[in-house]
Write a protein that holds these residues in place. Structure first.
Motif, short mmCIF file in Angstrom:
data_model
loop_
_atom_site.label_atom_id
_atom_site.label_comp_id
_atom_site.label_asym_id
_atom_site.label_seq_id
_atom_site.Cartn_x
_atom_site.Cartn_y
_atom_site.Cartn_z
N GLU A 68 -8.67 -8.69 3.07
CA GLU A 68 -10.11 -8.67 3.30
C GLU A 68 -10.77 -7.48 2.61
N ASP A 69 -12.11 -7.49 2.62
CA ASP A 69 -12.87 -6.38 2.01
C ASP A 69 -12.49 -5.06 2.66
N MET A 70 -12.40 -4.02 1.82
CA MET A 70 -12.14 -2.64 2.27
C MET A 70 -10.85 -2.52 3.07
N ALA A 71 -9.86 -3.36 2.76
CA ALA A 71 -8.60 -3.32 3.50
C ALA A 71 -7.88 -1.99 3.34
N LEU A 72 -8.11 -1.29 2.23
CA LEU A 72 -7.40 -0.04 1.96
C LEU A 72 -8.29 1.19 2.21
N GLN A 73 -9.34 0.98 2.93
CA GLN A 73 -10.22 2.11 3.23
C GLN A 73 -9.45 3.20 3.97
N GLY A 74 -9.71 4.44 3.62
CA GLY A 74 -9.04 5.57 4.26
C GLY A 74 -7.79 6.03 3.53
N LEU A 75 -7.56 5.50 2.29
CA LEU A 75 -6.41 5.91 1.48
C LEU A 75 -6.92 6.44 0.14
N PRO A 76 -7.65 7.53 0.13
CA PRO A 76 -8.32 7.99 -1.09
C PRO A 76 -7.38 8.46 -2.18
N ALA A 77 -6.13 8.83 -1.83
CA ALA A 77 -5.21 9.34 -2.84
C ALA A 77 -4.24 8.27 -3.35
N LEU A 78 -4.39 7.03 -2.91
CA LEU A 78 -3.44 5.99 -3.27
C LEU A 78 -3.43 5.74 -4.78
N ARG A 79 -2.23 5.78 -5.36
CA ARG A 79 -2.07 5.57 -6.80
C ARG A 79 -1.28 4.31 -7.12
N THR A 80 -0.37 3.90 -6.22
CA THR A 80 0.47 2.73 -6.48
C THR A 80 0.43 1.80 -5.27
N LEU A 81 0.11 0.52 -5.53
CA LEU A 81 0.08 -0.49 -4.48
C LEU A 81 1.01 -1.63 -4.90
N ASP A 82 1.97 -1.94 -4.04
CA ASP A 82 2.94 -2.99 -4.32
C ASP A 82 2.78 -4.11 -3.30
N LEU A 83 2.31 -5.26 -3.77
CA LEU A 83 2.12 -6.44 -2.91
C LEU A 83 3.05 -7.57 -3.33
N SER A 84 4.14 -7.25 -3.96
CA SER A 84 5.05 -8.26 -4.49
C SER A 84 5.69 -9.09 -3.37
N TYR A 85 6.03 -10.33 -3.75
CA TYR A 85 6.76 -11.25 -2.87
C TYR A 85 5.99 -11.58 -1.60
N ASN A 86 4.66 -11.73 -1.76
CA ASN A 86 3.81 -12.20 -0.67
C ASN A 86 3.08 -13.47 -1.13
N PRO A 87 2.91 -14.46 -0.26
CA PRO A 87 2.23 -15.71 -0.65
C PRO A 87 0.71 -15.57 -0.59
N LEU A 88 0.15 -14.80 -1.49
CA LEU A 88 -1.29 -14.54 -1.45
C LEU A 88 -2.09 -15.82 -1.64
N LEU A 89 -3.09 -16.00 -0.77
CA LEU A 89 -3.98 -17.15 -0.85
C LEU A 89 -5.44 -16.74 -1.05
#
Length: 313
Positions: A68-89
């Motif tokens: 959803e929108d702003m799902a990663l809010q509160g992670l200002p330093a995030l550099r790498t996001l791994d969403l592999s092997y998920n059935p994204l719809l």
């Protein structure tokens, strides 16, 4: 969850979590959740406790289908996001908002459940990515909409690419993508005449494909397993011939058919030459009789004696 080595690294494996853990060290740098059932990443999914130093978030095999929108809010330093092997719809347009430093996005085997290219393009429009991983997604073409300006690395291994078409190669030569490097291993490359533009590009820009030497033909059978860089353009043929060659072959075939018809006609004339000669003789005699009849009537009409006899009562 359990902490490994230091409080800066947290790994949660097969805990069957339905939401991200709330009790996390504030100084955590790397967070990995694998084998859970998160399903949906709602707004501010990781904001229960500020994680201002989190740089790597790995969410593999977590059955995530909606972001959803702003799902990663509160992670200002995030550099790498791994969403592999998920059935994204579904990926909301603002799914990656609030992570301005995100540079690496890993979506390996995450785009198999639904076509998400348009959704992801919107979600990524404000990111400054440097690396994008799309391995194992059965892609049949270069995902041009997912290539933001400045992208440096694109992983397309283990997809369904048979080649990169001329238009796709031109897009890679755009000024904002000239520094892009691609990995293309384990794709079923078809080594026919349509591969020639890609082969020429590969030889001239080999440094942009780090695994170029490992690329192999998947077909046709005669070239299966052959290294692409060992191929010669003239050796790449299309089944049934190339368009120009097919047209030339059609004209040649048409000419041969006409020649055969002509030969048959001449043979018929030769074998029936006596009958034809007799027919011509008869035709000539008939024409002669006809002309003699015309000539006789003309003489009768021109004789003045016949004319006066006709005029006397």
């Amino acid at each position: 969850c359990y902490c490994v080595a230091t409080p800066e690294l947290v790994q949660c494996r097969y805990e069957r979590l339905e939401e991200p853990p709330r009790e996390l060290p504030a100084a955590v740098h790397n967070l990995s959740i694998a084998g859970s059932n998160l399903s949906i990443l709602p707004r501010a999914a990781f904001a229960a406790r500020p994680l201002r130093d989190l740089r790597l978030l790995r969410l593999r095999h977590d059955n995530i289908h909606t972001i959803e929108d702003m799902a990663l809010q509160g992670l200002p330093a995030l550099r790498t996001l791994d969403l592999s092997y998920n059935p994204l719809l579904s990926v909301a347009a603002g799914a990656f908002a609030g992570v301005p430093l995100l540079r690496t996005l890993q979506l390996n085997q995450a785009l198999l459940a639904a076509p998400l290219e348009e959704q992801l393009a919107l979600a990524m429009r404000n990111l400054t990515l440097r690396r994008l991983e799309l391995a194992g997604n059965a892609l049949q073409a270069l995902p041009a909409a997912l290539l933001p300006p400045g992208l440096e690395e694109l992983d397309l291994r283990n997809n369904s690419l048979q080649r990169l078409a001329a238009a796709e190669l031109r897009s890679l030569e755009a000024p904002e993508l000239r520094g892009l490097r691609l990995t293309l291993g384990a794709n079923p490359l078809s080594c026919d005449c349509a591969l020639r533009p890609f082969l020429a590009w590969l030889r001239s820009a080999g440094s942009r494909v780090p695994d170029a030497r490992s690329l192999r033909c998947a077909g046709p059978p005669a070239l299966r397993g052959t290294a692409l860089l060992r191929l010669r353009p003239e050796g790449l043929l299309c089944e049934g011939g190339e368009p120009g060659q097919l047209e030339t072959a059609s004209y040649v075939f048409f000419g041969i058919v006409l020649a055969l018809i002509g030969i048959v006609f001449l043979m018929v004339l030769y074998l029936n030459r006596r009958g034809i000669k007799r027919w011509l003789h008869n035709l000539r005699e008939a024409c002669r009789d006809q002309m003699e009849g015309y000539h006789y009537r003309y003489e009768q009409d021109a004789d003045p004696r016949c004319a006066s006899a006709v005029g006397t009562p």
